[in-house]
Design a protein around this motif. Structure first.
Motif, PDB file in Angstrom:
ATOM      1  N   ASP A  87       1.393   2.659  -5.880  1.00  0.00           N
ATOM      2  CA  ASP A  87       1.406   3.488  -4.676  1.00  0.00           C
ATOM      3  C   ASP A  87       1.031   4.934  -4.995  1.00  0.00           C
ATOM      4  O   ASP A  87       1.488   5.494  -5.987  1.00  0.00           O
ATOM      5  N   LEU A  99       5.931   8.978  -5.397  1.00  0.00           N
ATOM      6  CA  LEU A  99       7.185   9.083  -4.649  1.00  0.00           C
ATOM      7  C   LEU A  99       8.328   8.311  -5.291  1.00  0.00           C
ATOM      8  O   LEU A  99       9.494   8.581  -5.007  1.00  0.00           O
ATOM      9  N   ASP A 100       8.006   7.362  -6.182  1.00  0.00           N
ATOM     10  CA  ASP A 100       9.057   6.612  -6.878  1.00  0.00           C
ATOM     11  C   ASP A 100       9.229   7.094  -8.317  1.00  0.00           C
ATOM     12  O   ASP A 100       9.837   6.395  -9.141  1.00  0.00           O
ATOM     13  N   HIS A 126       1.791   6.041   0.688  1.00  0.00           N
ATOM     14  CA  HIS A 126       2.821   6.505   1.625  1.00  0.00           C
ATOM     15  C   HIS A 126       2.783   8.040   1.640  1.00  0.00           C
ATOM     16  O   HIS A 126       3.654   8.685   1.051  1.00  0.00           O
ATOM     17  N   TRP A 137       8.185   8.135   6.364  1.00  0.00           N
ATOM     18  CA  TRP A 137       9.080   7.488   7.328  1.00  0.00           C
ATOM     19  C   TRP A 137       9.570   8.465   8.405  1.00  0.00           C
ATOM     20  O   TRP A 137      10.370   8.084   9.250  1.00  0.00           O
ATOM     21  N   TRP A 327       6.932  -7.189  -3.535  1.00  0.00           N
ATOM     22  CA  TRP A 327       7.179  -5.762  -3.737  1.00  0.00           C
ATOM     23  C   TRP A 327       7.904  -5.497  -5.057  1.00  0.00           C
ATOM     24  O   TRP A 327       8.134  -6.407  -5.852  1.00  0.00           O
ATOM     25  N   ARG A 328       8.256  -4.255  -5.294  1.00  0.00           N
ATOM     26  CA  ARG A 328       8.650  -3.770  -6.611  1.00  0.00           C
ATOM     27  C   ARG A 328      10.047  -4.213  -7.062  1.00  0.00           C
ATOM     28  O   ARG A 328      10.905  -4.503  -6.228  1.00  0.00           O
ATOM     29  N   ARG A 333      17.538   1.371  -8.425  1.00  0.00           N
ATOM     30  CA  ARG A 333      18.148   1.097  -7.116  1.00  0.00           C
ATOM     31  C   ARG A 333      18.702  -0.316  -7.178  1.00  0.00           C
ATOM     32  O   ARG A 333      17.937  -1.285  -7.112  1.00  0.00           O
ATOM     33  N   HIS A 336      17.428  -3.749  -5.435  1.00  0.00           N
ATOM     34  CA  HIS A 336      16.134  -3.572  -4.758  1.00  0.00           C
ATOM     35  C   HIS A 336      15.047  -4.180  -5.649  1.00  0.00           C
ATOM     36  O   HIS A 336      14.334  -3.489  -6.356  1.00  0.00           O
TER      37      HIS A 336
HETATM   38  C1  BMA Z   1       9.660   0.950  -0.091  1.00  0.00           C
HETATM   39  C2  BMA Z   1      10.866   1.018  -1.005  1.00  0.00           C
HETATM   40  C3  BMA Z   1      11.028   2.465  -1.383  1.00  0.00           C
HETATM   41  C4  BMA Z   1       9.735   3.006  -2.013  1.00  0.00           C
HETATM   42  C5  BMA Z   1       8.536   2.722  -1.153  1.00  0.00           C
HETATM   43  C6  BMA Z   1       7.230   3.099  -1.800  1.00  0.00           C
HETATM   44  O1  BMA Z   1       9.492  -0.315   0.436  1.00  0.00           O
HETATM   45  O2  BMA Z   1      10.662   0.226  -2.147  1.00  0.00           O
HETATM   46  O3  BMA Z   1      12.102   2.585  -2.305  1.00  0.00           O
HETATM   47  O4  BMA Z   1       9.850   4.401  -2.213  1.00  0.00           O
HETATM   48  O5  BMA Z   1       8.513   1.366  -0.807  1.00  0.00           O
HETATM   49  O6  BMA Z   1       7.036   2.431  -3.013  1.00  0.00           O
END
Ligand code: BMA
Length: 362
Positions: A87, A99-100, A126, A137, A327-328, A333, A336
């Motif tokens: 990202d 951002l991460d 993002h 967001w 996804w990641r 976290r 997550h």
């Molecule tokens: C989202 C989460 C967030 C992250 C964002 C961008 O879905 O995983 O924690 O910052 O994606 O990777």
């Protein structure tokens, strides 16, 4: 379900070339052919976000000296995911890290390493909210898209953000990657979402981005992925489609959420909706001569130890979907994560999924 046949692939490859004088061997042509060869032969490439940069409970720290061989997916299955997502969020501020917290130097190195190993790379973005100063967001204003379009009061400032994102892509050199900006726009949780701009404004945003990258900057090796959030009707899927010229892949993002009725029901519901989405996307892909992909998916924390073989695989197996990306696996976290990791309860199940002849890993 009947598989998409080769003529559709040939039509796209032909359409992607600019004329008879141009041989079909640019990095972009090759990537398109690669993705079509999986889709047309009923294979599905498996993808995972940020897979070489960090995983559950680990991260690359000294990236300049790291050979980037660690991967949660490889730790479980013996192979890297075929598709890797990264990202670009915060590139718009010329930040060192996204951002991460992943250094852009690491992202560049990991993307190039993955391509060198034979894998496919996809970038999402993002970007922050340029009007409010909030993040992607921040939906407190429905004037943001309007403000950054030509004629808007933030247009000049936003062009600098586009320039920084394009600079990063350009720094990758002569490789082809998938670019998937302005994703999940059919929902309203990002400032470019459904209720935050008109359909015309969204289409103009997508086209403005394409025109800047492709026409102004000459970044012709990108595959552009359009990715509304599911579920959708064919009409709602196409409502904000920027046009065939601006899109190479018809993507979709769709996640499972566990409802009060429990795991089994939510899994069945997710699989049912996903099949319905893929059925619609197959038709749209044939009509528009485009690849289709499940550009983001997953079940956070994967509480179902049989999710890969009993929910995801049955939902995708009958479709000519070029890739599916989970996804990641956040290292910072708790809970997550959307991909496998060594020691998680569904390890054997993921291994079985990765060993299927139909599923492509690297
Ligand atoms: C989202 C989460 C967030 C992250 C964002 C961008 O879905 O995983 O924690 O910052 O994606 O990777």
């Amino acid at each position: 379900m009947k598989k998409m046949l080769l003529p559709a692939a040939l039509a796209v490859i032909t359409a992607c070339s600019t004329g008879p004088e141009k041989p079909m061997d640019t990095p972009k042509d090759k990537l398109v052919q690669q993705l079509f060869s999986w889709a047309d032969s009923s294979h599905i490439a498996y993808g995972h976000q940020d897979d070489l940069a960090y995983g559950h409970a680990w991260q690359v720290t000294d990236w300049e000296n790291d050979s980037l061989e660690r991967s949660d997916v490889k730790a479980v299955s013996g192979r890297y995911p075929m598709v890797m997502g990264f990202d670009l969020g915060d590139i718009e501020h010329a930040a060192d890290k996204n951002l991460d917290g992943v250094p852009f130097g690491l992202i560049r190195k990991a993307a190039l390493k993955h391509i060198e190993r034979g894998g496919v790379v996809t970038f999402s973005w993002h970007p922050d909210n340029i009007v409010t100063g909030g993040d992607a967001w921040d939906i407190s204003s429905d004037q943001v898209v309007k403000a950054i379009l030509p004629g808007g009061e933030k247009h000049a400032e936003f062009r600098v953000w586009l320039q920084r994102a394009a600079d990063f892509i350009e720094s990758l050199g002569e490789v082809s990657v998938i670019f998937r900006p302005w994703h999940e726009h059919s929902a309203s949780w990002f400032w470019w979402g459904q209720d935050l701009c008109t359909a015309d404004e969204y289409r103009e945003l997508f086209r403005m981005t394409w025109l800047y990258f492709v026409k102004e900057r000459g970044l012709t090796n990108l595959l552009w992925c359009y990715s509304p959030n599911g579920p959708f009707t064919p009409e709602s899927y196409m409502e904000r489609y920027p046009g065939d010229e601006f899109v190479d892949i018809l993507g979709a993002d769709f996640y499972e959420f566990v409802g009060p009725d429990g795991l089994q029901e939510s899994g069945a519901r997710f699989a049912g909706v996903l099949r319905d989405m893929l059925t619609k996307m197959t038709v749209l892909g044939q009509e528009h001569h485009k690849l289709i992909a499940l550009s983001e998916t997953g079940l956070e924390g994967i509480p179902d130890a049989n999710w890969w073989m009993q929910v995801l695989y049955p939902a995708i197996k009958d479709y000519s979907v070029s890739y599916v990306l989970t996804w990641r696996n956040a290292h910072d976290r708790a809970g997550h994560f959307y991909g496998p990791w060594e020691g998680y309860p569904g390890e054997a199940d993921f291994k079985a999924f990765a060993q299927l002849e139909q599923i492509v890993l690297l």
